[in-house]
Design an enzyme around this catalytic site. Structure first.
Site, PDB file in Angstrom:
ATOM      1  N   ALA A 282      41.701  50.121  47.803  1.00  0.00           N
ATOM      2  CA  ALA A 282      41.766  48.755  48.338  1.00  0.00           C
ATOM      3  C   ALA A 282      40.715  48.495  49.412  1.00  0.00           C
ATOM      4  O   ALA A 282      40.196  47.391  49.519  1.00  0.00           O
ATOM      5  CB  ALA A 282      43.159  48.491  48.893  1.00  0.00           C
ATOM      6  N   THR A 283      40.384  49.503  50.198  1.00  0.00           N
ATOM      7  CA  THR A 283      39.374  49.297  51.243  1.00  0.00           C
ATOM      8  C   THR A 283      38.059  48.874  50.608  1.00  0.00           C
ATOM      9  O   THR A 283      37.415  47.916  51.055  1.00  0.00           O
ATOM     10  CB  THR A 283      39.199  50.592  52.072  1.00  0.00           C
ATOM     11  OG1 THR A 283      40.445  50.891  52.706  1.00  0.00           O
ATOM     12  CG2 THR A 283      38.112  50.452  53.115  1.00  0.00           C
TER      13      THR A 283
ATOM     14  N   ASN B  68      51.630  44.766  55.506  1.00  0.00           N
ATOM     15  CA  ASN B  68      51.961  46.189  55.356  1.00  0.00           C
ATOM     16  C   ASN B  68      52.789  46.754  56.504  1.00  0.00           C
ATOM     17  O   ASN B  68      53.367  47.816  56.382  1.00  0.00           O
ATOM     18  CB  ASN B  68      50.694  47.023  55.176  1.00  0.00           C
ATOM     19  CG  ASN B  68      49.647  46.727  56.217  1.00  0.00           C
ATOM     20  OD1 ASN B  68      49.204  45.584  56.341  1.00  0.00           O
ATOM     21  ND2 ASN B  68      49.250  47.719  56.966  1.00  0.00           N
TER      22      ASN B  68
ATOM     23  N   GLN C 286      50.615  45.528  49.004  1.00  0.00           N
ATOM     24  CA  GLN C 286      52.041  45.801  49.294  1.00  0.00           C
ATOM     25  C   GLN C 286      52.977  44.893  48.490  1.00  0.00           C
ATOM     26  O   GLN C 286      54.197  44.995  48.626  1.00  0.00           O
ATOM     27  CB  GLN C 286      52.317  45.651  50.796  1.00  0.00           C
ATOM     28  CG  GLN C 286      51.507  46.592  51.678  1.00  0.00           C
ATOM     29  CD  GLN C 286      51.894  48.066  51.549  1.00  0.00           C
ATOM     30  OE1 GLN C 286      52.903  48.413  50.914  1.00  0.00           O
ATOM     31  NE2 GLN C 286      51.088  48.956  52.134  1.00  0.00           N
TER      32      GLN C 286
ATOM     33  N   SER D 125      45.631  48.698  45.231  1.00  0.00           N
ATOM     34  CA  SER D 125      45.370  50.114  45.514  1.00  0.00           C
ATOM     35  C   SER D 125      46.253  50.995  44.635  1.00  0.00           C
ATOM     36  O   SER D 125      47.448  50.700  44.474  1.00  0.00           O
ATOM     37  CB  SER D 125      45.685  50.405  46.987  1.00  0.00           C
ATOM     38  OG  SER D 125      45.613  51.784  47.237  1.00  0.00           O
TER      39      SER D 125
ATOM     40  N   THR E 118      29.616  56.488  37.971  1.00  0.00           N
ATOM     41  CA  THR E 118      30.319  56.965  36.778  1.00  0.00           C
ATOM     42  C   THR E 118      31.811  56.674  36.897  1.00  0.00           C
ATOM     43  O   THR E 118      32.409  56.913  37.948  1.00  0.00           O
ATOM     44  CB  THR E 118      30.080  58.485  36.620  1.00  0.00           C
ATOM     45  OG1 THR E 118      28.674  58.686  36.593  1.00  0.00           O
ATOM     46  CG2 THR E 118      30.715  59.033  35.364  1.00  0.00           C
TER      47      THR E 118
ATOM     48  N   CYS F 278      46.402  53.320  59.390  1.00  0.00           N
ATOM     49  CA  CYS F 278      44.980  53.163  59.729  1.00  0.00           C
ATOM     50  C   CYS F 278      44.777  52.946  61.216  1.00  0.00           C
ATOM     51  O   CYS F 278      43.668  53.030  61.715  1.00  0.00           O
ATOM     52  CB  CYS F 278      44.389  51.982  58.973  1.00  0.00           C
ATOM     53  SG  CYS F 278      44.482  52.236  57.233  1.00  0.00           S
TER      54      CYS F 278
HETATM   55  N1  PLP Z   1      45.436  46.788  52.267  1.00  0.00           N
HETATM   56  C1  PLP Z   1      46.711  47.011  52.608  1.00  0.00           C
HETATM   57  C2  PLP Z   1      47.646  45.849  52.754  1.00  0.00           C
HETATM   58  C3  PLP Z   1      47.163  48.318  52.835  1.00  0.00           C
HETATM   59  O1  PLP Z   1      48.438  48.532  53.172  1.00  0.00           O
HETATM   60  C4  PLP Z   1      46.243  49.388  52.703  1.00  0.00           C
HETATM   61  C5  PLP Z   1      46.634  50.772  53.015  1.00  0.00           C
HETATM   62  O2  PLP Z   1      47.279  51.057  53.996  1.00  0.00           O
HETATM   63  C6  PLP Z   1      44.921  49.104  52.327  1.00  0.00           C
HETATM   64  C7  PLP Z   1      44.548  47.787  52.113  1.00  0.00           C
HETATM   65  C8  PLP Z   1      43.893  50.197  52.136  1.00  0.00           C
HETATM   66  O3  PLP Z   1      44.140  50.858  50.917  1.00  0.00           O
HETATM   67  P1  PLP Z   1      43.273  52.109  50.405  1.00  0.00           P
HETATM   68  O4  PLP Z   1      43.867  53.307  51.067  1.00  0.00           O
HETATM   69  O5  PLP Z   1      43.479  52.098  48.914  1.00  0.00           O
HETATM   70  O6  PLP Z   1      41.868  51.862  50.775  1.00  0.00           O
END
Ligand code: PLP
Length: 349
Positions: A66-67, A144, A172, A190, A228, A315
Site C-alpha cells: 500500500a505504501t 487504521n 482497512q 495491501s 519483474t 508506522c
Molecule cells: N494504509 C493503511 C490504511 C495502512 O493501515 C497501512 C499499514 O499499516 C498502509 C497503508 C501501508 O501498507 P503497506 O505495509 O502494505 O505498505
C-alpha cells in the site's frame, strides 16, 4: 492472543498452499513451457481479482504494498497538474500524509481536511476546503487507528459531479465492508492486511487519467510499473481476495463475534476502568480502547503474554498518535489508548 491484525496478518494456509505450486519462470519470457505456464497462472489470478472486485483486468497494477500504491497514485497524478489544488485528510496513513507533505515542499497547493468530533471525514468538512481548481482528492475508507468509516459514498458522489478525481486507501476496509469500486478513480490495497504475504499490493487505476510511473524500466504492466512480476505474491494475493469474497458473510459474523468476545473479556478483567473510544460508524475489525490511568505502551508490555497488540499505527509507534490528536483527544487520553484488531480467520471465542 494476537490482536494486531490491522498491523499485519498471518498468511492464510490456503494462500500458502497455492503459493507453493507457483512456477518460477519470468512472466515476460514467452518461448518455453514454464514461461507459458506462469503467464497463464498470473493472467488467471488477475482475472479472478478483477471478477471479484467488479473491475477490468487492465485496471490492476501490482505493487510492493500500500505504501508504494499510495506514492504511485498521489505523486503520479499531482505532478501532472502543477496548477491544480489537491486535498487529503489529516488522519490518513503516513504513506499518504507524508507523500502530500513532500509534494507541498515542492510547491504544490495542498489542503488538509480534519475529521468531525466522531473521528469521521465528512462531505461537509471536505466541502469547506474545495476550490474551483481542485483536481484530486485522497481520503481513506476506514482509519487504521480508530476503525471509523469515512463518508466515502457521499464524498465520491459529490466529487464525481464536480469531475474531481477521487483516490481512496481502502487497506482497512478490504474484507470488512462490501466495497463498490465504481466509487473510485484510484484505489490502494495491501496484501499483508488480508492474509496474503508481505511485499504485494494493488494500485487500481479506474480513470483514464493515468498516474506517471514511479518505477521506470521495461514495459511490464503496460508501463504502469517496471520490474519483474512477483509470481508467488501475485497468486497468493489473488487467492486471499478470493477467500474474502467466498467467505464474506461468515467472515463478517466472525469479526463481530470476536469483537463482542473481546468486549466481554475487557468487562470481566477491567470492569469500568476502560472506555471504547469510537462507537459510531466503525468496522468490527478494530477496537480503539482507553485503559483509564494506565500508559498504553506499559500496559501492553506488561500484558504481552496475554495480549499482543499496538497502541496505534505501527508506522508511528514511538510518537503520540496524530490521528487521535486530530480527533481532539488529550495527551493523557492518547497515552492511555491501545488498538485491538481482529481477523476473520482467527476465532477468539
Ligand atoms: N494504509 C493503511 C490504511 C495502512 O493501515 C497501512 C499499514 O499499516 C498502509 C497503508 C501501508 O501498507 P503497506 O505495509 O502494505 O505498505
Amino acid at each position: 492472543m494476537y490482536l494486531d491484525h490491522a498491523a499485519t496478518t498471518k498468511i492464510h494456509p490456503e494462500v500458502k498452499k497455492v503459493m507453493e505450486k507457483v512456477s518460477f519462470a519470468n512472466y515476460n519470457a514467452q518461448y518455453y513451457e514454464g514461461a507459458k505456464d506462469i503467464k497463464k497462472q498470473i493472467d488467471n489470478a488477475t482475472m479472478s481479482i478483477a471478477n471479484n472486485l467488479g473491475i477490468n483486468e487492465n485496471e490492476i497494477v501490482y505493487t510492493s504494498g500500500a505504501t508504494e500504491s499510495n506514492n504511485y497514485i498521489i505523486k503520479g497524478i499531482i505532478t501532472k497538474y502543477p496548477k491544480g489544488h489537491f486535498i487529503t485528510s489529516t488522519i490518513e496513513h503516513k504513506s499518504v500524509l507524508e507523500t502530500f507533505k513532500y509534494l507541498e515542499t515542492l510547491g504544490y497547493d495542498i489542503s488538509y481536511v480534519s475529521p468531525n468530533n466522531k473521528g469521521q471525514i465528512t462531505l461537509k468538512n471536505l466541502k469547506e476546503v474545495i476550490k474551483n481548481n481542485t483536481k484530486f482528492v485522497s481520503i481513506m475508507y476506514v482509519n487504521n487507528e480508530t476503525g471509523v468509516i469515512n463518508e466515502i459514498e457521499e464524498i465520491s458522489t459529490f466529487l464525481h459531479t464536480k469531475k474531481i478525481l477521487f483516490h481512496s486507501d481502502i487497506v482497512q476496509a478490504m474484507g470488512k465492508l462490501k466495497i463498490n469500486f465504481n466509487l473510485f478513480d484510484y484505489v490502494t490495497i495491501s496484501g499483508h492486511k488480508i492474509a496474503a504475504p508481505k511485499g504485494i499490493g494493488l494500485a487500481i487505476i479506474r480513470s483514464n487519467d493515468i498516474p506517471i510511473s514511479l518505477l521506470h524500466g521495461s514495459n511490464q504492466q503496460n508501463g504502469h510499473r517496471a520490474g519483474t512480476l512477483t509470481n508467488e505474491l501475485i497468486i497468493g494475493l489473488s487467492c486471499a481476495i478470493d477467500l474474502i469474497y467466498k467467505n464474506f458473510d461468515n467472515n463478517k459474523k466472525v469479526l463481530e463475534q470476536n469483537k463482542n468476545w473481546m468486549l466481554n473479556f475487557l468487562d470481566e478483567n477491567l470492569g469500568n476502568s476502560y472506555v471504547v473510544n469510537f462507537q459510531e460508524s466503525i468496522v468490527s475489525s478494530i477496537l480503539s480502547v482507553r485503559i483509564k490511568g494506565q500508559i498504553g505502551q506499559i500496559f501492553l508490555l506488561e500484558n504481552s503474554d496475554i495480549i499482543e497488540a499496538s497502541t496505534g499505527s505501527s508506522c508511528s509507534i514511538n510518537e503520540p498518535s496524530y490521528v487521535l490528536k486530530e480527533c481532539n483527544f488529550s495527551d493523557e487520553e492518547i497515552q492511555e489508548t491501545i488498538r485491538l484488531s481482529f481477523s476473520p480467520y482467527e476465532k477468539l471465542f
